[in-house]
Design a protein around this motif. Structure first.
Motif, PDB file in Angstrom:
ATOM      1  N   LYS A 176      54.099  60.665  32.906  1.00  0.00           N
ATOM      2  CA  LYS A 176      53.361  60.545  31.657  1.00  0.00           C
ATOM      3  C   LYS A 176      52.619  59.214  31.622  1.00  0.00           C
ATOM      4  O   LYS A 176      53.012  58.262  32.265  1.00  0.00           O
ATOM      5  CB  LYS A 176      54.325  60.636  30.477  1.00  0.00           C
ATOM      6  N   GLY A 177      51.550  59.170  30.853  1.00  0.00           N
ATOM      7  CA  GLY A 177      50.782  57.943  30.703  1.00  0.00           C
ATOM      8  C   GLY A 177      49.653  57.863  31.707  1.00  0.00           C
ATOM      9  O   GLY A 177      49.427  58.759  32.515  1.00  0.00           O
ATOM     10  N   PRO A 178      48.920  56.764  31.677  1.00  0.00           N
ATOM     11  CA  PRO A 178      47.789  56.614  32.598  1.00  0.00           C
ATOM     12  C   PRO A 178      48.266  56.401  34.036  1.00  0.00           C
ATOM     13  O   PRO A 178      49.372  55.937  34.277  1.00  0.00           O
ATOM     14  CB  PRO A 178      47.058  55.377  32.073  1.00  0.00           C
ATOM     15  N   ALA A 179      47.397  56.766  34.943  1.00  0.00           N
ATOM     16  CA  ALA A 179      47.713  56.590  36.367  1.00  0.00           C
ATOM     17  C   ALA A 179      47.767  55.102  36.697  1.00  0.00           C
ATOM     18  O   ALA A 179      47.041  54.300  36.121  1.00  0.00           O
ATOM     19  CB  ALA A 179      46.661  57.280  37.225  1.00  0.00           C
ATOM     20  N   PRO A 180      48.620  54.712  37.645  1.00  0.00           N
ATOM     21  CA  PRO A 180      48.680  53.293  38.023  1.00  0.00           C
ATOM     22  C   PRO A 180      47.375  52.851  38.681  1.00  0.00           C
ATOM     23  O   PRO A 180      46.705  53.622  39.360  1.00  0.00           O
ATOM     24  CB  PRO A 180      49.845  53.225  39.002  1.00  0.00           C
ATOM     25  N   ASN A 181      47.032  51.606  38.501  1.00  0.00           N
ATOM     26  CA  ASN A 181      45.796  51.053  39.063  1.00  0.00           C
ATOM     27  C   ASN A 181      46.019  50.712  40.535  1.00  0.00           C
ATOM     28  O   ASN A 181      46.788  49.827  40.870  1.00  0.00           O
ATOM     29  CB  ASN A 181      45.385  49.802  38.285  1.00  0.00           C
ATOM     30  N   LEU A 182      45.320  51.417  41.399  1.00  0.00           N
ATOM     31  CA  LEU A 182      45.436  51.191  42.842  1.00  0.00           C
ATOM     32  C   LEU A 182      44.149  50.597  43.410  1.00  0.00           C
ATOM     33  O   LEU A 182      43.882  50.713  44.600  1.00  0.00           O
ATOM     34  CB  LEU A 182      45.752  52.514  43.550  1.00  0.00           C
ATOM     35  N   ALA A 183      43.350  49.975  42.555  1.00  0.00           N
ATOM     36  CA  ALA A 183      42.042  49.476  42.979  1.00  0.00           C
ATOM     37  C   ALA A 183      42.151  48.354  44.002  1.00  0.00           C
ATOM     38  O   ALA A 183      41.274  48.174  44.826  1.00  0.00           O
ATOM     39  CB  ALA A 183      41.247  49.006  41.770  1.00  0.00           C
ATOM     40  N   GLY A 184      43.218  47.552  43.963  1.00  0.00           N
ATOM     41  CA  GLY A 184      43.347  46.425  44.880  1.00  0.00           C
ATOM     42  C   GLY A 184      43.475  46.885  46.309  1.00  0.00           C
ATOM     43  O   GLY A 184      42.677  46.544  47.167  1.00  0.00           O
ATOM     44  N   GLY A 185      44.473  47.670  46.598  1.00  0.00           N
ATOM     45  CA  GLY A 185      44.681  48.251  47.906  1.00  0.00           C
ATOM     46  C   GLY A 185      44.734  47.246  49.034  1.00  0.00           C
ATOM     47  O   GLY A 185      45.327  46.179  48.923  1.00  0.00           O
ATOM     48  N   LEU A 186      44.102  47.583  50.130  1.00  0.00           N
ATOM     49  CA  LEU A 186      44.108  46.732  51.318  1.00  0.00           C
ATOM     50  C   LEU A 186      43.323  45.446  51.113  1.00  0.00           C
ATOM     51  O   LEU A 186      43.665  44.411  51.681  1.00  0.00           O
ATOM     52  CB  LEU A 186      43.546  47.494  52.508  1.00  0.00           C
ATOM     53  N   LYS A 187      42.275  45.521  50.305  1.00  0.00           N
ATOM     54  CA  LYS A 187      41.481  44.313  50.068  1.00  0.00           C
ATOM     55  C   LYS A 187      42.331  43.246  49.395  1.00  0.00           C
ATOM     56  O   LYS A 187      42.306  42.083  49.789  1.00  0.00           O
ATOM     57  CB  LYS A 187      40.264  44.636  49.213  1.00  0.00           C
ATOM     58  N   ALA A 188      43.096  43.639  48.384  1.00  0.00           N
ATOM     59  CA  ALA A 188      43.950  42.672  47.688  1.00  0.00           C
ATOM     60  C   ALA A 188      45.060  42.167  48.594  1.00  0.00           C
ATOM     61  O   ALA A 188      45.478  41.017  48.498  1.00  0.00           O
ATOM     62  CB  ALA A 188      44.534  43.311  46.442  1.00  0.00           C
ATOM     63  N   LYS A 189      45.523  43.013  49.486  1.00  0.00           N
ATOM     64  CA  LYS A 189      46.643  42.622  50.342  1.00  0.00           C
ATOM     65  C   LYS A 189      46.223  41.681  51.474  1.00  0.00           C
ATOM     66  O   LYS A 189      46.938  40.736  51.799  1.00  0.00           O
ATOM     67  CB  LYS A 189      47.287  43.876  50.931  1.00  0.00           C
ATOM     68  N   TYR A 190      45.072  41.925  52.082  1.00  0.00           N
ATOM     69  CA  TYR A 190      44.697  41.171  53.278  1.00  0.00           C
ATOM     70  C   TYR A 190      43.533  40.196  53.090  1.00  0.00           C
ATOM     71  O   TYR A 190      43.443  39.203  53.795  1.00  0.00           O
ATOM     72  CB  TYR A 190      44.328  42.125  54.414  1.00  0.00           C
ATOM     73  N   PHE A 191      42.598  40.486  52.195  1.00  0.00           N
ATOM     74  CA  PHE A 191      41.379  39.685  52.129  1.00  0.00           C
ATOM     75  C   PHE A 191      41.297  38.778  50.908  1.00  0.00           C
ATOM     76  O   PHE A 191      40.409  37.947  50.838  1.00  0.00           O
ATOM     77  CB  PHE A 191      40.151  40.595  52.172  1.00  0.00           C
ATOM     78  N   ASN A 192      42.171  38.920  49.930  1.00  0.00           N
ATOM     79  CA  ASN A 192      42.155  38.078  48.737  1.00  0.00           C
ATOM     80  C   ASN A 192      43.424  37.241  48.692  1.00  0.00           C
ATOM     81  O   ASN A 192      44.448  37.605  49.245  1.00  0.00           O
ATOM     82  CB  ASN A 192      42.067  38.926  47.471  1.00  0.00           C
ATOM     83  N   GLY A 193      43.371  36.133  48.003  1.00  0.00           N
ATOM     84  CA  GLY A 193      44.562  35.322  47.785  1.00  0.00           C
ATOM     85  C   GLY A 193      44.773  34.272  48.855  1.00  0.00           C
ATOM     86  O   GLY A 193      43.922  34.019  49.713  1.00  0.00           O
ATOM     87  N   LYS A 194      45.967  33.668  48.820  1.00  0.00           N
ATOM     88  CA  LYS A 194      46.249  32.564  49.735  1.00  0.00           C
ATOM     89  C   LYS A 194      46.521  33.026  51.168  1.00  0.00           C
ATOM     90  O   LYS A 194      46.422  32.243  52.098  1.00  0.00           O
ATOM     91  CB  LYS A 194      47.432  31.746  49.222  1.00  0.00           C
ATOM     92  N   ASN A 195      46.869  34.272  51.362  1.00  0.00           N
ATOM     93  CA  ASN A 195      47.135  34.788  52.711  1.00  0.00           C
ATOM     94  C   ASN A 195      45.935  35.551  53.271  1.00  0.00           C
ATOM     95  O   ASN A 195      46.101  36.461  54.076  1.00  0.00           O
ATOM     96  CB  ASN A 195      48.359  35.702  52.701  1.00  0.00           C
ATOM     97  N   ALA A 196      44.743  35.195  52.846  1.00  0.00           N
ATOM     98  CA  ALA A 196      43.538  35.896  53.296  1.00  0.00           C
ATOM     99  C   ALA A 196      43.363  35.743  54.802  1.00  0.00           C
ATOM    100  O   ALA A 196      43.562  34.671  55.363  1.00  0.00           O
ATOM    101  CB  ALA A 196      42.319  35.350  52.571  1.00  0.00           C
ATOM    102  N   SER A 197      43.018  36.845  55.437  1.00  0.00           N
ATOM    103  CA  SER A 197      42.865  36.833  56.882  1.00  0.00           C
ATOM    104  C   SER A 197      41.888  37.929  57.285  1.00  0.00           C
ATOM    105  O   SER A 197      41.803  38.972  56.643  1.00  0.00           O
ATOM    106  CB  SER A 197      44.214  37.081  57.550  1.00  0.00           C
ATOM    107  N   ALA A 198      41.185  37.706  58.353  1.00  0.00           N
ATOM    108  CA  ALA A 198      40.269  38.713  58.890  1.00  0.00           C
ATOM    109  C   ALA A 198      40.926  39.510  60.004  1.00  0.00           C
ATOM    110  O   ALA A 198      40.261  40.285  60.686  1.00  0.00           O
ATOM    111  CB  ALA A 198      39.005  38.045  59.398  1.00  0.00           C
ATOM    112  N   ALA A 199      42.216  39.334  60.196  1.00  0.00           N
ATOM    113  CA  ALA A 199      42.921  40.023  61.282  1.00  0.00           C
ATOM    114  C   ALA A 199      42.781  41.544  61.215  1.00  0.00           C
ATOM    115  O   ALA A 199      42.562  42.179  62.256  1.00  0.00           O
ATOM    116  CB  ALA A 199      44.389  39.610  61.294  1.00  0.00           C
ATOM    117  N   PRO A 200      42.902  42.204  60.044  1.00  0.00           N
ATOM    118  CA  PRO A 200      42.738  43.661  60.033  1.00  0.00           C
ATOM    119  C   PRO A 200      41.360  44.103  60.510  1.00  0.00           C
ATOM    120  O   PRO A 200      41.245  45.095  61.233  1.00  0.00           O
ATOM    121  CB  PRO A 200      42.963  44.035  58.565  1.00  0.00           C
TER     122      PRO A 200
END
Length: 91
Positions: A44-68
């Motif tokens: 029930k309720g709105p769907a969870p926001n999955l917009a971040g995905g791989l970009k948020a995990k690998y390319f944003n933030g302090k652990n940003a890396s071009a390895a992928p």
């Protein structure tokens, strides 16, 4: 034929046939218990926001890396080289 094709393609989207015409027209709501049980277990309720995905995990933030991106480029190169090599052997 076209209706059967559409029915086959949409078969996974339509919920299982729990409410039969016999149960619905019986007059009592007792027969609809499986249908109510099925829909009560759905999230029930709105769907969870999955917009971040791989970009948020690998390319944003302090652990940003071009390895992928580097691994994707190397993987595509390896696949292309392997196909080219196999085509060269078949000639």
């Amino acid at each position: 034929m076209q209706s059967s094709l559409v029915r086959c393609q949409l078969g996974n989207l339509i919920p299982p046939k729990i409410a039969t015409p016999k149960l619905v027209s019986a007059g009592s709501g007792e027969g609809l218990a499986p249908l109510v049980n099925f829909y009560s277990r759905l999230p029930k309720g709105p769907a969870p926001n999955l917009a971040g995905g791989l970009k948020a995990k690998y390319f944003n933030g302090k652990n940003a890396s071009a390895a992928p991106a580097v691994w994707v480029i190397l993987g595509l190169f390896t696949v292309g080289y392997t196909i080219d090599y196999q085509m060269h052997l078949s000639e």
